[in-house]
Write an enzyme that holds these catalytic residues in place. Structure first.
Site, PDB file in Angstrom:
ATOM      1  CG  HIS A 105      12.548  27.343 -17.293  1.00  0.00           C
ATOM      2  ND1 HIS A 105      12.835  26.136 -17.891  1.00  0.00           N
ATOM      3  CD2 HIS A 105      11.341  27.191 -16.692  1.00  0.00           C
ATOM      4  CE1 HIS A 105      11.834  25.294 -17.669  1.00  0.00           C
ATOM      5  NE2 HIS A 105      10.914  25.902 -16.946  1.00  0.00           N
ATOM      6  CD  GLU A 106       8.972  29.956 -15.184  1.00  0.00           C
ATOM      7  OE1 GLU A 106       7.922  29.803 -15.849  1.00  0.00           O
ATOM      8  OE2 GLU A 106       9.437  29.072 -14.444  1.00  0.00           O
ATOM      9  CG  HIS A 109       7.236  27.586 -19.714  1.00  0.00           C
ATOM     10  ND1 HIS A 109       7.193  26.314 -20.253  1.00  0.00           N
ATOM     11  CD2 HIS A 109       7.769  27.445 -18.465  1.00  0.00           C
ATOM     12  CE1 HIS A 109       7.670  25.449 -19.376  1.00  0.00           C
ATOM     13  NE2 HIS A 109       8.027  26.106 -18.290  1.00  0.00           N
TER      14      HIS A 109
END
Length: 236
Positions: A105-106, A109
């Site tokens: 998920h990070e 980004h």
């Protein structure tokens, strides 16, 4: 609906805000319990969180992003200023299914910044305004009440609305990062068919916290509008 009910109770808070606050508490507990549950499940490939983040970057053709360790639990984040993904102790070197989801998920980004994803650029652009708004809203409202100046009250409500705008923009950013993460996990076989739903549940639980934050901010904004809108009508 009256502003104050029996015993001076703020009815707008009870009806509008409190349910959202309770939802936020539930969502935070949900993400913690889900992360803890799937932190006990090790992925069969033995992939660490840091390696999963690298895989997401590589799959999306993103280079030049460092991956570093940061202390704390669930303190994982991407820092666009230094172009660094920072993963917590429970994620960086962990081989749990939950850590794979969070790390991916990070990295999602980082991919968003690399490709110029519009919502994340908008969020970055409005951060200074939203920080000012969150600090100035209450002082402006109080000052407006003391001076009996509706203009200051209106500006205070608008300032609070900036923080609501930030939450509104943040939600699609977070959902898109999770979508990119899960797509990479699935298409590259980072997790097995049995492990993938666990990572998805972890990220879905995390997304609920952003939904709750937006709901709470919207409820607070509506409460302020109703309170001071009603006050203006009563003063006429």
């Amino acid at each position: 609906m009256p502003y104050y009910g029996y015993y001076g109770i703020d009815m707008y808070y009870i009806v509008l805000v409190l349910p959202c606050v309770l939802f936020a508490f539930w969502a935070q507990n949900k993400v913690n319990s889900t992360f803890n549950r799937y932190s006990r499940v090790q992925n069969l490939r033995g992939l660490t969180g840091a390696q999963a983040a690298e895989a997401v970057l590589r799959y999306n053709g993103v280079s030049g992003v460092r991956i570093e360790y940061v202390s704390g639990k669930l303190t994982d984040h991407f820092d666009p200023r230094s172009n660094v993904i920072r993963l917590s102790s429970a994620v960086y070197s962990s081989t749990s299914v939950a850590s794979i989801g969070v790390a991916a998920h990070e990295a999602g980004h980082a991919v968003q910044y690399a490709i110029g994803y519009a919502p994340i650029k908008l969020r970055a652009a409005i951060i200074p305004l939203t920080q000012f708004g969150s600090m100035a809203a209450m002082p402006l409202l109080i000052l407006g009440l003391i001076l009996n100046t509706s203009t200051l009250v209106t500006i205070g409500i608008a300032a609070f609305g900036l923080s609501t705008l930030f939450q509104l923009v943040t939600l699609p950013v977070e959902l898109d990062a999770s979508r990119r993460a899960l797509q990479t996990i699935q298409q590259n076989g980072l997790l097995t068919a049995d492990e993938y739903p666990m990572a998805k549940k972890t990220l879905t639980a995390a997304a609920l916290t952003y939904v709750a934050a937006l709901a709470t901010s919207l409820a607070q904004l509506l409460r302020l509008v109703l309170i001071f809108g009603g006050r203006d009508r009563n003063d006429r």
